[in-house]
Design an enzyme around this catalytic site. Structure first.
Site, PDB file in Angstrom:
ATOM      1  N   GLY A 192       0.757  -1.244   0.000  1.00  0.00           N
ATOM      2  CA  GLY A 192       0.000   0.000   0.000  1.00  0.00           C
ATOM      3  C   GLY A 192       0.785   1.291   0.000  1.00  0.00           C
ATOM      4  CD  GLU A 222       0.180  -9.377   1.327  1.00  0.00           C
ATOM      5  OE1 GLU A 222      -0.638  -8.639   0.743  1.00  0.00           O
ATOM      6  OE2 GLU A 222      -0.156 -10.417   1.906  1.00  0.00           O
ATOM      7  N   PRO A 223       4.665  -5.307  -0.248  1.00  0.00           N
ATOM      8  CG  PRO A 223       6.904  -4.636  -0.144  1.00  0.00           C
ATOM      9  CD  PRO A 223       5.938  -5.642   0.424  1.00  0.00           C
ATOM     10  NE  ARG A 260       0.914   2.320  -6.185  1.00  0.00           N
ATOM     11  CZ  ARG A 260      -0.077   2.266  -7.073  1.00  0.00           C
ATOM     12  NH1 ARG A 260       0.091   2.781  -8.272  1.00  0.00           N
ATOM     13  NH2 ARG A 260      -1.221   1.691  -6.766  1.00  0.00           N
ATOM     14  NE  ARG A 318      -1.108   2.958 -12.027  1.00  0.00           N
ATOM     15  CZ  ARG A 318      -1.053   4.145 -11.454  1.00  0.00           C
ATOM     16  NH1 ARG A 318      -0.405   5.140 -12.041  1.00  0.00           N
ATOM     17  NH2 ARG A 318      -1.628   4.349 -10.296  1.00  0.00           N
ATOM     18  CE1 TYR A 334      -7.290   1.856 -11.092  1.00  0.00           C
ATOM     19  CE2 TYR A 334      -5.161   2.020 -12.163  1.00  0.00           C
ATOM     20  CZ  TYR A 334      -6.145   1.264 -11.568  1.00  0.00           C
ATOM     21  OH  TYR A 334      -5.957  -0.081 -11.448  1.00  0.00           O
ATOM     22  CB  CYS A 376     -10.301   3.376 -32.230  1.00  0.00           C
ATOM     23  SG  CYS A 376      -9.207   3.145 -33.619  1.00  0.00           S
ATOM     24  CD  GLU A 377     -12.110   2.636 -26.294  1.00  0.00           C
ATOM     25  OE1 GLU A 377     -12.827   3.405 -25.625  1.00  0.00           O
ATOM     26  OE2 GLU A 377     -12.420   1.473 -26.564  1.00  0.00           O
ATOM     27  CE1 TYR A 385      -0.505  -3.514  -8.948  1.00  0.00           C
ATOM     28  CE2 TYR A 385       0.467  -1.504  -8.060  1.00  0.00           C
ATOM     29  CZ  TYR A 385       0.006  -2.796  -7.881  1.00  0.00           C
ATOM     30  OH  TYR A 385       0.054  -3.370  -6.640  1.00  0.00           O
TER      31      TYR A 385
END
Ligand code: LLP
Length: 412
Positions: A237, A271-272, A274, A310, A314, A340-341, A368
């Site tokens: 986290g 549990e790192p 990122r 990402r 987000y 195409c978006e 990620y």
């Protein structure tokens, strides 16, 4: 480990221009030294305490990275059988693997139990029942901790917040005590720990400490009942700097954790994801066209949302820098890909002095990023390169177009 030398951005000692020439673009570039430094900072912050850093490999599961971390003694947090297969292929030790996730299949449980993993982080009573069945059929006992949902607000993006009651993750805090009691009566289950993970990219660690306090309260209640746990897993986290954030200091966080754990005989697991890989990688891309317009100027590059999701998913910010000073005129651009978006952008309103054909580096793309890439629009996945001093290693080939449909069949 990414810095400008003589006006040109380098990864360690290698100019990114040389990498683009040799391996093409789009291409992910990682610094071995930055990866190793991040893991070793985390490990040293554990000091002399009994602790294990289990890299949350969902952040970046390239075998070369897993192999580097395994060699440094890391364990792994996995969420699928596929991730376990990667750990084993990379030479990792299954005995240092914790298995998280709300939807473990019976086949995945069999595979993990047979491989001798350290612990299943069980997320529901139904999962416990299935695991007991699988273990019983194999004549084994499954090592278990419950992932407890502490109902703590991680104060991060709602998509990556996991520790609130309304999230699907973990067992309810109030139900956890009863569940532990029930689990200790199952002969196929060996209760060994407790686990929580409240969310990702936290800019302050206060919510993690709040969760820790709730976990320790539960640990003590269980101990009073005669249920002694061997480990406490605090999940991952910790956020990183993408733009101008001041991410939490690992050392300060860990000191506070160990202080609160105090004299309790508990091994600590972390549990790192990122924070170990995020700033050790970038996405190298080339400008195909500059497209000036009345409302916006666009820099159309050869990387897209299929390579780095990402920003689209987000509205995440990644710094975007010109790899060398081309002397072109400065302007404000939306940096977009060929998909195409309208959500296909890597950054909006970026001031860049660039010309068509120039290279851009999309920063903080170690976590990620590649692992969330897709083949949307039948775009082959990017290459990945690891730099080590003056050396470059191709750690994943650029996908070939034939590979895109190699598993497909025509009707017969
Ligand atoms: N442990 C568990 C059980 C997790 O679910 C995660 C991340 C971690 C550890 C590692 O968390 P970290 O240290 O990386 O914050 N795709 C999103 C992030 C999703 C995180 C999912 N779980 C993003 O691009 O921001």
């Amino acid at each position: 480990m990414f810095e400008f030398r003589h006006g040109s951005l380098h990864a360690e000692s290698v100019p990114l221009e040389a990498i683009a020439r040799e391996f093409g673009t789009p291409c992910y570039v990682y610094s071995r030294a930055a990866l190793a430094a991040a893991l070793s900072a985390f490990q040293s912050a554990c000091g002399g305490h009994d602790a294990l850093v289990c890299y949350a490999m969902k952040a970046n599961s390239n075998l070369a990275i897993l192999n580097l971390f395994a060699g440094m003694g890391a364990g792994f947090d996995i969420v699928s059988g596929g991730e376990l297969a990667r750990v084993i292929a990379a030479g990792g030790d299954p005995g240092k693997v914790v298995f998280s996730g709300v939807g473990k299949s019976a086949a995945e449980m069999r595979y993990a139990l047979g491989s001798g993993i350290l612990c299943f982080n069980v997320e529901s009573p139904a999962e416990l029942e299935r695991l007991a069945g699988v273990a019983g059929a194999m004549g084994r006992r499954a090592p278990v901790s419950f992932r407890v949902n502490p109902d703590v607000d991680a104060r991060t993006h709602p998509y990556i917040s996991t520790g609130l009651k309304e999230n699907k993750f973990g067992v309810e805090f109030d139900a956890a005590f009863g569940l532990y009691r029930a689990a200790t009566r199952l002969p196929q289950i060996e209760v060994i720990g407790i686990d929580c993970h409240i969310g990702s990219d936290l800019i302050q660690y206060a919510p993690l400490i709040e969760a820790l306090d709730k976990m320790l309260g539960l640990v003590d209640r269980l101990a009073a009942e005669g249920i002694r746990l061997r480990h406490l897993d605090l999940g991952g986290g910790l956020g990183i700097r993408y733009r101008d954030e001041l991410p939490p200091d690992v050392g300060a966080y860990m000191r506070e954790v160990f202080e609160r754990v105090g004299e309790r005989k508990l091994k600590l697991l972390f549990e790192p994801g990122r924070s170990l890989v995020g700033n050790a990688g970038l996405l190298l891309t080339r400008i195909e066209y500059l497209k000036p317009g009345a409302a916006r100027n666009f820099a159309v590059v050869d990387a897209a949302m299929n390579d780095l999701l990402r920003p689209a998913l987000y509205q995440a910010w990644h710094d975007i820098v010109a790899v060398s000073d081309s002397g072109g005129p400065g302007a404000v651009y939306d940096v977009v890909g060929p998909v195409c978006e309208s959500a296909d952008f890597l950054g909006k309103r970026r001031e860049l002095a660039v010309s068509a054909g120039d290279l851009l580096a999309v920063m903080s793309a170690g976590a990620y990023a590649m692992c969330m890439s897709s083949n949307y629009n039948s775009r082959p996945r990017a290459a990945e390169v690891m730099v080590d001093g003056e050396k470059t290693h191709l750690i994943r080939e650029r996908e070939r177009p034939e590979a895109l449909f190699a598993l497909e069949r025509l009707l017969r």
